[in-house]
Write a protein that holds these residues in place. Structure first.
Motif, mmCIF file in Angstrom:
data_model
loop_
_atom_site.group_PDB
_atom_site.id
_atom_site.type_symbol
_atom_site.label_atom_id
_atom_site.label_comp_id
_atom_site.label_asym_id
_atom_site.label_seq_id
_atom_site.Cartn_x
_atom_site.Cartn_y
_atom_site.Cartn_z
ATOM 1 N N GLY A 17 10.432 40.124 -21.221
ATOM 2 C CA GLY A 17 10.871 41.289 -21.096
ATOM 3 C C GLY A 17 10.203 42.032 -22.037
ATOM 4 O O GLY A 17 9.608 41.791 -23.075
ATOM 5 N N PRO A 18 10.250 43.400 -21.753
ATOM 6 C CA PRO A 18 9.385 44.418 -22.376
ATOM 7 C C PRO A 18 9.864 44.373 -24.005
ATOM 8 O O PRO A 18 9.076 44.543 -24.757
ATOM 9 C CB PRO A 18 9.685 45.783 -21.944
ATOM 10 C CG PRO A 18 10.048 45.305 -20.607
ATOM 11 C CD PRO A 18 10.989 44.185 -20.492
ATOM 12 N N ALA A 19 11.081 44.451 -24.326
ATOM 13 C CA ALA A 19 11.510 44.435 -25.804
ATOM 14 C C ALA A 19 10.816 43.130 -26.446
ATOM 15 O O ALA A 19 10.342 43.215 -27.608
ATOM 16 C CB ALA A 19 12.758 44.457 -26.032
ATOM 17 N N ARG A 44 6.551 40.238 -13.951
ATOM 18 C CA ARG A 44 6.049 41.219 -14.926
ATOM 19 C C ARG A 44 4.736 40.446 -15.790
ATOM 20 O O ARG A 44 4.175 41.035 -16.658
ATOM 21 C CB ARG A 44 6.856 41.886 -15.818
ATOM 22 C CG ARG A 44 7.627 40.879 -16.709
ATOM 23 C CD ARG A 44 8.729 41.387 -17.559
ATOM 24 N NE ARG A 44 8.238 42.663 -18.330
ATOM 25 C CZ ARG A 44 7.380 42.451 -19.359
ATOM 26 N NH1 ARG A 44 7.255 41.304 -19.849
ATOM 27 N NH2 ARG A 44 6.833 43.206 -20.075
ATOM 28 N N ALA A 225 12.394 40.418 -31.101
ATOM 29 C CA ALA A 225 12.258 41.433 -29.984
ATOM 30 C C ALA A 225 12.315 42.901 -30.915
ATOM 31 O O ALA A 225 12.845 42.651 -31.886
ATOM 32 C CB ALA A 225 13.197 41.415 -28.864
ATOM 33 N N ASP A 230 16.239 44.098 -23.781
ATOM 34 C CA ASP A 230 15.982 43.506 -22.362
ATOM 35 C C ASP A 230 17.398 43.364 -21.714
ATOM 36 O O ASP A 230 18.253 42.601 -22.259
ATOM 37 C CB ASP A 230 15.189 42.417 -22.101
ATOM 38 C CG ASP A 230 13.684 42.703 -22.824
ATOM 39 O OD1 ASP A 230 13.138 43.919 -22.554
ATOM 40 O OD2 ASP A 230 13.014 42.109 -23.527
ATOM 41 N N ASP A 233 19.668 39.955 -21.607
ATOM 42 C CA ASP A 233 19.294 39.045 -22.611
ATOM 43 C C ASP A 233 20.500 38.558 -23.684
ATOM 44 O O ASP A 233 21.114 39.392 -24.082
ATOM 45 C CB ASP A 233 18.456 39.468 -23.549
ATOM 46 C CG ASP A 233 17.784 38.799 -24.694
ATOM 47 O OD1 ASP A 233 18.264 37.723 -24.708
ATOM 48 O OD2 ASP A 233 16.691 39.153 -25.222
ATOM 49 N N ALA A 236 19.967 38.924 -27.313
ATOM 50 C CA ALA A 236 19.303 40.205 -27.972
ATOM 51 C C ALA A 236 19.590 40.571 -29.425
ATOM 52 O O ALA A 236 18.501 40.979 -30.052
ATOM 53 C CB ALA A 236 19.660 41.298 -26.942
#
Length: 263
Positions: A17-19, A44, A225, A230, A233, A236
């Protein structure tokens, strides 16, 4: 004067994920981690993998059998989505993993190579699946062929969380460690970083306790992260706390106080 003990620090789940990717790359830029492990099965991954050009940390393959969908058509025919970890463990120890997992492993390895332009610097597994019966021989064969290390899950150091550490060792970790030794495949002597991702956990205290016990050459695995979590998650909050500590001066202070250097 005693030489500092060396510790490798590997951030897992790059590509998930991006984070997660932001947090890992920020720690690479700070030289707070020495390696990152890449999950290549999500769409991705092509973008995430391209961001590793010029990365200052070793990038390895995080073999995935529990998150999202298989890459290979043959395994998707049997598993449209990967099973939960508990189901996977039951099938692996019953000798009931599909034969198509071999093609799935090859597909994930090739996808890493296609995007990064190089073989992985090491091999490990998301939720330690690389050590499971049915997967372990595939990983060992690839490591021998490529001449790369494999994460050793056969000696998981505490203190604390003994039940979880023993489960990891028992779920193929001890057998993997024996094979790594007999085959002469490079591996760390011990693994640290196991805890329950409890939102109330003081991650700094955990790391301080691990640093006090780690042997020279051990591996700390982590899950940082940065920024907005994300979607979906489940850990997170733990990821955010890990990143905040690893990016802080406190981590550098704790390494120095324990006589441990990154390497």
């Amino acid at each position: 004067m005693t030489a500092p003990r060396r510790l490798a620090v590997c951030a897992d789940d790059y590509g998930l994920g991006p984070a997660i990717d932001r947090g890992i790359l920020a720690l690479v830029a700070q030289r707070r981690i020495t390696a990152l492990s890449c999950l290549v099965t999500l769409p991705r991954w092509r973008e995430a993998g391209a961001s590793l050009q010029g990365c200052g940390a070793a990038a390895g393959l995080h073999v995935n059998l529990t998150e999202g969908e298989p890459l290979s058509a043959a395994l998707r025919d049997e598993w449209p989505r990967f099973p939960a970890l508990g189901v996977l463990l039951a099938r692996a120890f019953a000798g009931r993993l599909p034969a198509a997992v071999a093609g799935e492993f090859d597909a994930q390895l090739q996808r890493f190579i296609d995007v990064t332009g190089r073989v992985p610097a090491f091999i490990d597994g998301h939720q330690h699946v690389h050590a499971l019966p049915g997967m372990r021989p595939l990983v060992l064969a690839a490591a021998r062929r490529l001449g790369v290390p494999v994460r050793n899950t056969g000696h998981v150091v505490g203190p604390g969380f003994a039940a979880k550490r023993r489960i990891i060792e028992a779920c193929g970790g001890r057998a993997l460690a024996g094979a790594l030794r007999s085959d002469g495949i490079a591996h760390a002597p011990a693994l640290v970083g196991v805890y329950g991702f409890d939102p109330r956990a003081d991650y700094r205290v955990l790391v301080q306790r691990w640093l006090a016990r780690v042997p020279d050459g051990a591996l700390l695995f982590c899950h940082p992260a940065l920024g907005e979590a994300d979607a979906g998650d489940p850990i997170a909050a733990a990821r955010t706390r890990e990143h905040a500590y690893l990016a802080s001066s406190a981590f550098a202070d704790d390494l120095a106080a324990a006589g441990v250097s990154l390497g």
